[in-house]
Design a protein around this motif. Structure first.
Motif, short mmCIF file in Angstrom:
data_model
loop_
_atom_site.label_atom_id
_atom_site.label_comp_id
_atom_site.label_asym_id
_atom_site.label_seq_id
_atom_site.Cartn_x
_atom_site.Cartn_y
_atom_site.Cartn_z
N SER A 188 0.67 -1.05 0.03
CA SER A 188 -0.01 0.03 0.13
C SER A 188 0.81 1.14 -0.09
O SER A 188 0.47 2.20 -0.88
N ASP A 246 -6.11 -1.05 -4.70
CA ASP A 246 -5.42 -1.75 -3.54
C ASP A 246 -6.22 -2.63 -2.73
O ASP A 246 -6.93 -2.36 -1.97
N GLU A 247 -5.95 -3.90 -2.85
CA GLU A 247 -6.91 -5.01 -2.55
C GLU A 247 -8.47 -4.71 -2.50
O GLU A 247 -9.11 -4.63 -1.67
MG MG Z 1 -2.08 -2.79 2.22
#
Ligand code: MG
Ligand code: ADP
Length: 255
Positions: free
Chosen positions: A46, A176-177
């Protein structure tokens, strides 16, 4: 070719106080590529995305988006920090989708998608609405334009978030995910939208635990651990024939 990489990292370091998180990231994302980033929690995935998107400033190395330095201007050997207004201009070109969709709760789906073009680009509401409706259609939510986030499932909200990012017509999308917070039965619709976007030629950097998506849609796969790139390559190769023990250990837990 190095010259026209959409993202290029050369020895990128990032610390938070004494915590040295990114420890020399080198990688390159070509235009049109789907670039998947995997790795254990805390490995700096991240943080790296946030650096690309000007949300964090790197401490050393060079980071470029579409050939331009991120966060700095170079004159001779010296780097100068960009002004906030310059950073804001550059951020317009990068779309980001988070694990938590962060839609504006008091706005309908179409209003969420229109918001940035109207506020940031000063588009007329009519133009912004027309594009927003097309984008909602594209993510399979043409019939949900008037719904508020609370009236949508998590997967639908995430698809609105993707449409919202696309409304700024970015040249690069960061994920991000994007499916990590979703109930399993809602993951597929979001991945389908991402697959569709990939097929349209969008350059995408995707942090994900969805190894099926990485294998089928990804052009490159990077395994990160401890703030460095441990291993990278064609997703099928990395996933089926990892070279490093750390990659093997990680994959044995997630596959
Ligand atoms: Mg992360
Ligand atoms: P990942 O996304 O791979 O799980 P992150 O990039 O979120 O990893 O975090 C990597 C490390 O950096 C973690 O130890 C996290 O606590 C730390 N970190 C991230 N952001 C900050 C911050 N703003 N201040 C201090 N530490 C941070």
């Amino acid at each position: 070719m190095t010259a026209n990489a959409m993202v290029k990292a050369e020895g990128v370091h990032k610390s938070f106080g004494a915590a040295h998180i990114l420890r020399g990231i080198d990688l390159e994302v070509a235009p049109g590529e789907v670039f998947c980033l995997i790795g254990p929690s805390g490995s700096g995935k991240s943080t790296f995305l946030r650096c690309i998107n000007h949300l964090e400033k790197i401490n050393a190395g060079r980071l470029y988006v579409d050939g331009e330095l991120v966060g700095y201007r170079q004159k001779g050997d010296k780097l100068y920090e960009l002004k906030d207004s310059e950073v804001a201009l550059k951020r317009r070109d990068i779309g980001m989708v988070f694990q938590r969709f962060n839609l504006f709760p008091h706005m309908t789906a179409v209003e969420n998608v229109m918001e940035a073009p109207v506020q940031v680009k000063r588009e007329t509401k009519a133009v912004a609405r027309e594009r927003a409706l097309k984008l909602l259609d594209r993510v399979g939510l043409g019939d949900r334009a008037g719904h508020y986030p609370s009236q949508l499932s998590g997967g639908q909200q995430q698809r609105v978030a993707i449409a919202r990012a696309l409304a700024m017509e970015p040249k690069l999308m960061l994920f991000d995910e994007p499916t990590s917070a979703l109930d399993p039965e809602l993951v597929g619709d979001v991945l389908d939208v991402m697959r569709d976007l990939a097929e349209s030629g969008m350059t995408m950097v995707v942090v994900t635990h969805e190894m099926g998506f990485a294998r089928e849609v990804g052009d490159s796969l990077v395994f990160m651990d401890g703030g460095v790139v441990v291993e990278s390559g064609n997703p099928r190769d990395v996933l089926t024939n990892p070279q490093h023990d750390r990659t093997k250990a990680f994959l044995s837990k997630v596959l």
